[in-house]
Design an enzyme around this catalytic site. Structure first.
Site, PDB file in Angstrom:
ATOM      1  N   PRO A  99       3.554  19.165  -9.117  1.00  0.00           N
ATOM      2  CG  PRO A  99       2.938  18.251 -11.191  1.00  0.00           C
ATOM      3  CD  PRO A  99       2.522  19.244 -10.154  1.00  0.00           C
ATOM      4  CD  GLU A 127      -3.221  19.574 -18.740  1.00  0.00           C
ATOM      5  OE1 GLU A 127      -1.996  19.469 -18.629  1.00  0.00           O
ATOM      6  OE2 GLU A 127      -3.987  18.589 -18.827  1.00  0.00           O
ATOM      7  NE  ARG A 165       2.861   7.628  11.140  1.00  0.00           N
ATOM      8  CZ  ARG A 165       2.357   6.546  11.706  1.00  0.00           C
ATOM      9  NH1 ARG A 165       1.127   6.175  11.480  1.00  0.00           N
ATOM     10  NH2 ARG A 165       3.109   5.814  12.499  1.00  0.00           N
ATOM     11  CG  ASP A 180       6.371   6.188  12.313  1.00  0.00           C
ATOM     12  OD1 ASP A 180       5.980   5.100  12.737  1.00  0.00           O
ATOM     13  OD2 ASP A 180       5.618   7.093  11.941  1.00  0.00           O
TER      14      ASP A 180
END
Ligand code: 21W
Length: 257
Positions: A99, A127, A165, A180
């Site tokens: 994160p 964690e 992709r 895209d």
């Protein structure tokens, strides 16, 4: 097949406590095809297999106290080293999914495809990992967005899917990833299929005209207009052509009226 924009095969090693979870990408759709065609190679490494602990432990309590567990250095470091040595290439970028990482976007994916035939993704659980691993084993941290997941596996699968992709030969039609959303920094135009009318709602007339150039221009205008309506901040990252500015002006005028 020879590629002009990167190595001919991309090898991805994922260090994870849940290899079966990550390996499911090889069973479905675009990622499945990329792996089947050997355009992408995927291997998983489970830190538990490298634990020297009697009970094969991979986590321990955090020094200083607090909730949860932390991934220990030894099993994770040995799993990362095994992954490094598994490929014949010396250079491999080791990315910890976290994160706290740089936020993933299309340019990050393009960059990975263009300069890296080899990638090691480290997925954390609990964690997170012991901070000392960051200093010694990890080249960069990568986040997929500002929300909290329960581990890095889904994030690694997101990265693998987005990479697949972009590899030539993966998609049925070579053109489709260039079309895209985000490949030109804009959102996409709206799409319609049969029937031509449903509950009184018609397909835009121009799409039935057979005039391919007019359709192309209309779609470009829709893409610009939708970006302006839904994600106006995207314009900060791109430079519009003369024609695009003109089309967007037209869209705005029609929208106001
Ligand atoms: C979530 C791990 C929160 C650690 C005290 C100090 C990978 C992820 C993840 C996770 C924490 C990504 C703590 C967006 C994500 C991931 C699991 C916080 C606890 N306590 N992109 N530190 N969001 N998440 N650590 O959650 O592994 S990429």
């Amino acid at each position: 097949m020879q590629r002009i924009d990167g190595p001919s095969v991309m090898r991805i090693d994922v260090v994870t406590l849940f290899p079966e979870m990550v390996e499911t990408v090889s069973r479905y759709g675009v990622t499945g095809r990329a792996i089947e065609r050997d355009i992408m190679q995927l291997a998983c490494w489970n830190p538990r297999d490298y634990s020297l602990d009697t009970y094969r432990a991979v986590d321990d309590r955090p020094f200083g106290g607090g909730p949860g567990m932390v991934m220990m250095v030894q099993p994770l470091r040995d799993a990362i080293e095994a992954a490094r040595q598994a490929a014949d290439v010396a250079e491999s970028r080791v990315i910890y999914l976290s994160p706290q990482g740089r936020r993933l976007d299309h340019s990050y994916i393009r960059e990975m495809v263009e300069q890296c035939g080899r990638l090691i993704l480290v997925a954390g659980r609990y964690e997170g990992i012991d901070e000392r691993l960051l200093e010694t084993e990890i080249d960069e941290e990568l986040s997929i967005g500002d929300f909290v997941l329960s581990g890095g596996e889904l994030a690694s699968m997101v990265v693998i899917d987005a990479l697949a992709r972009q590899l030539p030969g993966t998609l049925g039609h070579e053109e489709s990833s260039r079309q895209d959303s985000f490949s030109d920094g804009l959102l996409e135009y709206g799409q319609y299929t049969r029937p031509r009318e449903i509950d009184g709602m018609e397909v835009p007339e121009i799409l039935l005209s057979g005039n391919h150039e007019a359709i192309r221009v209309w779609r470009e205008k829709q893409a610009l207009g939708r970006t302006w309506l839904k994600r106006p901040e995207l314009f900060a990252g791109i430079e519009l052509t003369e024609q695009q500015r003109h089309l967007l002006d037209e869209f705005k005028k029609e929208y106001d009226s």
